[in-house]
Design a protein around this motif. Structure first.
Motif, mmCIF file in Angstrom:
data_model
loop_
_atom_site.group_PDB
_atom_site.id
_atom_site.type_symbol
_atom_site.label_atom_id
_atom_site.label_comp_id
_atom_site.label_asym_id
_atom_site.label_seq_id
_atom_site.Cartn_x
_atom_site.Cartn_y
_atom_site.Cartn_z
ATOM 1 N N ALA A 1 0.834 -1.207 0.000
ATOM 2 C CA ALA A 1 0.000 0.000 0.000
ATOM 3 C C ALA A 1 0.867 1.255 0.000
ATOM 4 O O ALA A 1 0.598 2.215 -0.724
ATOM 5 C CB ALA A 1 -0.941 0.004 1.200
ATOM 6 N N ALA A 2 1.936 1.248 0.815
ATOM 7 C CA ALA A 2 2.821 2.411 0.899
ATOM 8 C C ALA A 2 3.558 2.646 -0.413
ATOM 9 O O ALA A 2 3.764 3.791 -0.828
ATOM 10 C CB ALA A 2 3.815 2.228 2.046
ATOM 11 N N GLN B 1 2.456 1.711 -3.460
ATOM 12 C CA GLN B 1 1.471 2.175 -4.426
ATOM 13 C C GLN B 1 1.108 3.643 -4.206
ATOM 14 O O GLN B 1 0.841 4.388 -5.141
ATOM 15 C CB GLN B 1 0.212 1.305 -4.351
ATOM 16 C CG GLN B 1 0.441 -0.141 -4.762
ATOM 17 C CD GLN B 1 0.974 -0.288 -6.185
ATOM 18 O OE1 GLN B 1 0.367 0.209 -7.129
ATOM 19 N NE2 GLN B 1 2.114 -0.950 -6.340
ATOM 20 N N ALA B 2 1.107 4.062 -2.931
ATOM 21 C CA ALA B 2 0.765 5.452 -2.607
ATOM 22 C C ALA B 2 1.948 6.394 -2.813
ATOM 23 O O ALA B 2 1.788 7.617 -2.762
ATOM 24 C CB ALA B 2 0.278 5.539 -1.165
ATOM 25 N N GLY B 3 3.129 5.842 -3.033
ATOM 26 C CA GLY B 3 4.311 6.675 -3.215
ATOM 27 C C GLY B 3 4.989 7.072 -1.927
ATOM 28 O O GLY B 3 5.943 7.860 -1.938
ATOM 29 N N ASP B 4 4.525 6.532 -0.802
ATOM 30 C CA ASP B 4 5.142 6.860 0.489
ATOM 31 C C ASP B 4 6.452 6.108 0.696
ATOM 32 O O ASP B 4 7.319 6.557 1.439
ATOM 33 C CB ASP B 4 4.169 6.529 1.631
ATOM 34 C CG ASP B 4 2.890 7.347 1.552
ATOM 35 O OD1 ASP B 4 2.972 8.507 1.099
ATOM 36 O OD2 ASP B 4 1.824 6.829 1.931
ATOM 37 N N THR C 1 17.314 -3.145 -4.233
ATOM 38 C CA THR C 1 16.705 -4.013 -3.220
ATOM 39 C C THR C 1 16.376 -3.238 -1.944
ATOM 40 O O THR C 1 16.051 -3.839 -0.925
ATOM 41 C CB THR C 1 17.639 -5.189 -2.889
ATOM 42 O OG1 THR C 1 18.887 -4.682 -2.414
ATOM 43 C CG2 THR C 1 17.887 -6.046 -4.119
ATOM 44 N N ILE C 2 16.470 -1.919 -2.008
ATOM 45 C CA ILE C 2 16.200 -1.072 -0.843
ATOM 46 C C ILE C 2 14.779 -0.526 -0.919
ATOM 47 O O ILE C 2 14.296 -0.140 -1.976
ATOM 48 C CB ILE C 2 17.198 0.105 -0.793
ATOM 49 C CG1 ILE C 2 18.579 -0.371 -0.354
ATOM 50 C CG2 ILE C 2 16.706 1.208 0.147
ATOM 51 C CD1 ILE C 2 19.639 0.717 -0.435
ATOM 52 N N LEU C 3 14.114 -0.480 0.225
ATOM 53 C CA LEU C 3 12.857 0.244 0.365
ATOM 54 C C LEU C 3 13.143 1.434 1.275
ATOM 55 O O LEU C 3 13.681 1.266 2.370
ATOM 56 C CB LEU C 3 11.771 -0.647 0.985
ATOM 57 C CG LEU C 3 11.359 -1.888 0.175
ATOM 58 C CD1 LEU C 3 10.299 -2.682 0.940
ATOM 59 C CD2 LEU C 3 10.850 -1.502 -1.201
#
Length: 315
Positions: free
Chosen positions: A15-16, A18-21, A27-29
């Motif tokens: 969700a985050a 997809q929302a761009g948050d 391989t990093i978030l």
């Protein structure tokens, strides 16, 4: 020993993302607002066993989806097919173009020597066929040299696969790392030669050589992490990231002797592989600064029996 609570599942981040948050880089978030790393995406031992089910082409979310359908009527269990489809869905949602830095796995290679050995065999055979169809730049002496280096690399990957059976595998891992550094230098030179030569690049042969180069480098890092030589693993990973940027960044969709759409797909995968290589030093440095044993980290991922992809949470 790492606690299971230090790992999370990619679905928690969908969700985050997809929302761009939350933004994926390699391989990093990371948090889109602060730029802070919130997790490192890694494959578990399950992922490598699933990849052994699929074809010998470059594993991408699209090819994984096709293979999931194909194996559905084969000998694989419904659980395996479901895991493969779930991995494909996750990669698509996170907009991953390929399975990571070596075109073999996401992030650090885990439980993957068997798969790497299988994949190397397929690359070896494919390159041998291609060399017989390519005349420019591949005279008999060069063909013999390439076959020699392929054989040497195959032997080193086999040694890495069997090293864990030794009472003390550390010297073997060290020798394999050194040997693969020499082989990686050779294949990097061959890839660089193809890029610098006049005319368009033979896309198929380029892919095979690039994959062998990435496989060599991935195993090098893996071996140093298994012996907890994280400073050395960090130095290797930083050097590899720089090499990939220098090699692949100048390439465009029209660099290859292929339709523009195929060239575009090629460049996209190369960019993703380069980003994954650039993100790997951050993972290794995090393990080092948090005093997480590299061998134990890999073992923790290998112990996962259900989820193909995990997220190492950053605190």
């Amino acid at each position: 020993m790492l606690s299971p609570t230090q790992f999370d599942y990619p679905a928690r981040f969908w969700a985050a993302v997809q929302a761009g948050d939350v933004i994926r880089y390699g391989t990093i978030l990371k948090d889109a607002g602060t730029g802070k790393i919130v997790g490192h995406m890694q494959e578990s031992g399950v992922a490598q066993s699933l990849l052994s089910m699929v074809g010998s082409g470059i594993p991408t979310p699209l090819s994984l989806g096709t293979d999931a359908i194909n194996v559905g009527s084969g000998l694989y269990t419904a659980v395996q097919v479901g895991q493969l489809k779930a991995m494909m869905e996750t990669l698509q949602l996170l907009q991953v173009a390929t399975l990571g830095v070596s075109l073999v796995g996401v992030g650090v290679s885990v439980a993957g020597f068997l798969y790497m050995h299988k994949r190397f065999n397929s690359l070896d055979g494919k390159i041998d066929q291609l060399m017989d169809t390519v005349t420019a730049g591949f005279e008999s002496q060069q063909k013999a040299a390439l076959r020699m280096h392929m054989s040497r690399t195959k032997s080193l990957v086999q040694r890495a696969r069997q090293a864990d059976a030794l009472s003390d595998p550390r010297p073997e891992y060290a020798e394999v790392t050194s040997g693969l550094a020499e082989q990686a230098a050779y294949f990097e030179g061959e890839v660089a030669f193809m890029i610098s030569a006049k005319g368009r690049i033979n896309r198929e042969l380029f892919w095979q050589l690039a994959q062998v180069l990435m496989l060599c480098n991935n195993v090098r890092i893996d071996c140093r992490m298994r012996t907890n030589e994280l400073r050395h693993a960090l130095a290797i990973s930083e050097s590899i990231a720089s090499e990939y940027q220098n090699l692949f960044d100048p390439l465009t969709p029209v660099s290859f002797n292929a339709p523009t759409c195929d060239g575009l797909a090629t460049v996209r995968v190369l960019r993703d592989a380069t980003d994954a290589a650039a993100s790997k030093p951050y993972l290794i440095d995090y393990l080092r600064t948090c005093k997480i044993d590299g061998g134990e980290y890999i073992a923790s991922l290998e112990r996962e029996k259900e989820k193909p992809l995990l997220i190492l949470k950053v605190t």
